[in-house]
Scaffold this motif. Structure first.
Motif, mmCIF file in Angstrom:
data_model
loop_
_atom_site.group_PDB
_atom_site.id
_atom_site.type_symbol
_atom_site.label_atom_id
_atom_site.label_comp_id
_atom_site.label_asym_id
_atom_site.label_seq_id
_atom_site.Cartn_x
_atom_site.Cartn_y
_atom_site.Cartn_z
ATOM 1 N N PRO A 1 0.810 -1.233 0.000
ATOM 2 C CA PRO A 1 0.000 0.000 0.000
ATOM 3 C C PRO A 1 0.837 1.274 0.000
ATOM 4 N N PHE A 2 2.055 1.208 0.549
ATOM 5 C CA PHE A 2 2.916 2.398 0.566
ATOM 6 C C PHE A 2 3.281 2.851 -0.845
ATOM 7 N N TYR A 3 3.321 1.906 -1.775
ATOM 8 C CA TYR A 3 3.716 2.233 -3.154
ATOM 9 C C TYR A 3 2.707 3.170 -3.802
ATOM 10 N N ILE A 4 1.426 2.832 -3.702
ATOM 11 C CA ILE A 4 0.400 3.663 -4.345
ATOM 12 C C ILE A 4 0.306 5.031 -3.664
ATOM 13 N N LYS A 5 0.600 5.097 -2.358
ATOM 14 C CA LYS A 5 0.579 6.382 -1.655
ATOM 15 C C LYS A 5 1.658 7.321 -2.196
ATOM 16 N N ILE A 6 2.828 6.754 -2.469
ATOM 17 C CA ILE A 6 3.935 7.548 -3.023
ATOM 18 C C ILE A 6 3.591 8.033 -4.429
ATOM 19 N N ILE A 7 3.046 7.121 -5.241
ATOM 20 C CA ILE A 7 2.689 7.472 -6.623
ATOM 21 C C ILE A 7 1.616 8.562 -6.640
ATOM 22 N N GLU A 8 0.623 8.429 -5.769
ATOM 23 C CA GLU A 8 -0.450 9.423 -5.700
ATOM 24 C C GLU A 8 0.078 10.774 -5.227
ATOM 25 N N LEU A 9 1.033 10.748 -4.307
ATOM 26 C CA LEU A 9 1.622 11.991 -3.793
ATOM 27 C C LEU A 9 2.340 12.752 -4.908
ATOM 28 N N ILE A 10 3.088 12.025 -5.733
ATOM 29 C CA ILE A 10 3.798 12.654 -6.860
ATOM 30 C C ILE A 10 2.793 13.214 -7.871
ATOM 31 N N SER A 11 1.747 12.423 -8.150
ATOM 32 C CA SER A 11 0.714 12.857 -9.111
ATOM 33 C C SER A 11 0.034 14.142 -8.651
ATOM 34 N N LYS A 12 -0.259 14.240 -7.360
ATOM 35 C CA LYS A 12 -0.905 15.441 -6.823
ATOM 36 C C LYS A 12 0.007 16.656 -6.910
ATOM 37 N N PHE A 13 1.306 16.436 -6.718
ATOM 38 C CA PHE A 13 2.248 17.554 -6.817
ATOM 39 C C PHE A 13 2.354 18.039 -8.266
ATOM 40 N N LYS A 14 2.360 17.098 -9.203
ATOM 41 C CA LYS A 14 2.385 17.465 -10.625
ATOM 42 C C LYS A 14 1.132 18.258 -11.006
ATOM 43 N N LEU A 15 -0.026 17.801 -10.502
ATOM 44 C CA LEU A 15 -1.289 18.473 -10.791
ATOM 45 C C LEU A 15 -1.309 19.877 -10.196
ATOM 46 N N LEU A 16 -0.721 19.996 -9.012
ATOM 47 C CA LEU A 16 -0.638 21.286 -8.328
ATOM 48 C C LEU A 16 0.160 22.293 -9.164
ATOM 49 N N LEU A 17 1.274 21.825 -9.740
ATOM 50 C CA LEU A 17 2.092 22.692 -10.599
ATOM 51 C C LEU A 17 1.363 23.034 -11.897
ATOM 52 N N LYS A 18 0.653 22.048 -12.429
ATOM 53 C CA LYS A 18 -0.035 22.242 -13.705
ATOM 54 C C LYS A 18 -1.206 23.215 -13.586
ATOM 55 N N GLU A 19 -1.964 23.101 -12.512
ATOM 56 C CA GLU A 19 -3.161 23.926 -12.334
ATOM 57 C C GLU A 19 -2.881 25.282 -11.702
ATOM 58 N N LYS A 20 -1.606 25.526 -11.333
ATOM 59 C CA LYS A 20 -1.208 26.814 -10.739
ATOM 60 C C LYS A 20 -2.006 27.115 -9.474
ATOM 61 N N ASN A 21 -2.244 26.053 -8.671
ATOM 62 C CA ASN A 21 -3.062 26.198 -7.473
ATOM 63 C C ASN A 21 -2.159 26.344 -6.252
ATOM 64 N N VAL A 22 -1.811 27.599 -5.903
ATOM 65 C CA VAL A 22 -0.892 27.872 -4.794
ATOM 66 C C VAL A 22 -1.505 27.461 -3.458
ATOM 67 N N GLU A 23 -2.822 27.632 -3.313
ATOM 68 C CA GLU A 23 -3.498 27.325 -2.042
ATOM 69 C C GLU A 23 -3.363 25.844 -1.673
ATOM 70 N N ASN A 24 -3.308 24.972 -2.688
ATOM 71 C CA ASN A 24 -3.237 23.534 -2.409
ATOM 72 C C ASN A 24 -1.855 23.064 -1.950
#
Length: 429
Positions: A326-349
């Motif tokens: 389960p730790f593997y998918i948590k790491i992958i999801e964390l990276i995906s969320k950071f990429k999305l954060l950069l893409k959407e220019k969402n500073v608040e997140n």
């Protein structure tokens, strides 16, 4: 602004590029705080500075231009995060990640494994039974993995030649020894009938006179093989079979039985274990488990791209991995969320992402978080603005090419003058 190496791990310089014109403006032979601060002070009109996460550049910029907007490079942010995650996953996964999936073997598969260990003679008999029952010769041979050319050759042999053909090397060797022994026994008995003494027969045949006495006895029945020969492994056989069924390696078994007094060789144990494995594999009841092995390098690709785009991983395999690790998918999801954060220019997140990442209580992720907290304003600006260090990376590559053209035999002043001269003669559309 970025650094570049004159000699990796020893001497570095700093380079400055204009964001609008893409020209190299200046470069210095240092990346020390005081030198960079003094250098930046010579440019009074700097409003926005894009840089990597270097604390030297951060502090130098803050001292020289406290009102300037500092932008941390998104590429370096993402690179640092993925490297931390990759290093963490390497500590959790072996080179080959194995997943056990319980699965009953099909009847056809069991039959294939049974026929795999049949002798040539057994295959020959089974094929003949099928042919007699009306099955075509080619199909019968295929079912028992017997080459049809071999079958056609065996048909032409006589019963005696066929029996000899089925003998393996050991059996042929034993047959020759039996024939030689019979010849000696018959010869000894003939010489005895001719009234030769035991000593004379012994000299003629080159055998012990006690052996001659035994051979000329009409009640003597020759023994051709040693019966009841003990093996050094006999007292450990039950234990070896039990450990082997549990998947324990032969090397580990050898260490266990050696600790209990086994004095034999490792190769002797391996030979015995090989026989046990063949017996185990030939039994259809033992085909219960299918083992899926995935290379760690394949799983590490998930750090850089979506799991669905990795062709070696299907949906079923991904579900098994996520359930077991389960730790593997948590790491992958964390990276995906950071990429999305950069893409959407969402500073608040960003704050929410830091809280979520911190909740994993992972020392590698915490190191990354501590790094961005030290430079939090520049990190927020990297999300907010479009500026990045791509220009600097491209210019450093150009600088390296110029260095190589001069075979590295140039002073800093010569390199600087050449780079700035080339930049001044460039034309831009």
């Amino acid at each position: 602004m970025d650094d570049f190496a004159f000699k990796k791990r020893y001497t570095y310089g700093s380079i400055m590029i204009d964001i609008d014109s893409h020209r190299i403006i200046d470069m210095i032979n240092s990346r020390e705080l005081e030198d960079v601060k003094e250098w930046l002070n010579t440019y009074k009109n700097l409003k926005v500075i894009s840089r990597d996460g270097s604390l030297v550049y951060k502090n130098a910029t803050s001292l020289a231009h406290p009102k300037a907007i500092q932008v941390s490079d998104r590429f370096h942010l993402l690179k640092n995060l993925t490297e931390y995650c990759k290093t963490y996953l390497k500590t959790k996964f072996n080179v080959n990640v194995t997943i056990d999936e319980i699965k009953e073997c099909s009847a056809k598969k069991a039959e294939e494994n049974q026929t795999q260990y049949l002798t040539l003679e057994a295959k020959w008999k089974e094929v003949n039974k099928l042919i007699e029952s009306g099955i075509y010769k080619s199909l019968a041979c295929k079912q028992f993995n017997l080459n049809i050319k071999t079958y056609n050759k065996l048909i032409k042999l006589s019963t005696e030649d066929l029996n000899n053909y089925f003998l393996n090397t050991l059996e042929k060797r034993q047959q020759i020894k039996r024939e030689q022994k019979n010849l000696i026994i018959n010869k000894a008995r003939e010489l005895n009938k001719e009234k030769y003494s035991l000593t004379k027969i012994s000299e003629i045949l080159g055998i012990d006179r006690r052996t001659v006495k035994k051979y000329i006895d009409p009640l003597h029945i020759p023994k051709y093989t040693r019966q009841g020969r003990l093996s050094i492994l006999d007292e450990y056989k039950i234990e070896i079979k039990d450990m082997l069924s549990k998947g324990i390696s032969i090397a580990a078994i050898y260490r266990v039985i050696s600790g209990k007094g086994y004095k034999g060789s490792n190769s002797n144990l391996r030979h015995y274990c090989s026989k046990l494995k063949k017996e185990f594999n030939s039994n259809p009841q033992n085909f219960r488990k299918k083992i899926i092995t995935i290379k760690r390098s394949i799983l590490l690709r998930g750090v850089y791209k979506p799991l669905k785009s990795i062709h070696e991983l299907d949906e079923k395999t991904i579900k098994i991995i996520n359930k077991k690790y389960p730790f593997y998918i948590k790491i992958i999801e964390l990276i995906s969320k950071f990429k999305l954060l950069l893409k959407e220019k969402n500073v608040e997140n960003l704050t929410n992402w830091i809280v979520e990442a911190k909740s994993l209580n992972n020392s590698y992720i915490n190191s990354f978080i501590n790094g961005i907290k030290r430079d939090i304003e520049a990190v927020k600006n990297s999300i907010k603005y479009e500026y990045n260090n791509g220009l600097a990376e491209g210019s450093i590559n150009k600088l390296k090419v110029i260095k190589r053209i001069m075979y590295g035999r140039n002073s800093f002043e010569m390199l600087k003058n050449k780079v700035l001269y080339i930049e001044s003669t460039r034309s831009f559309n």
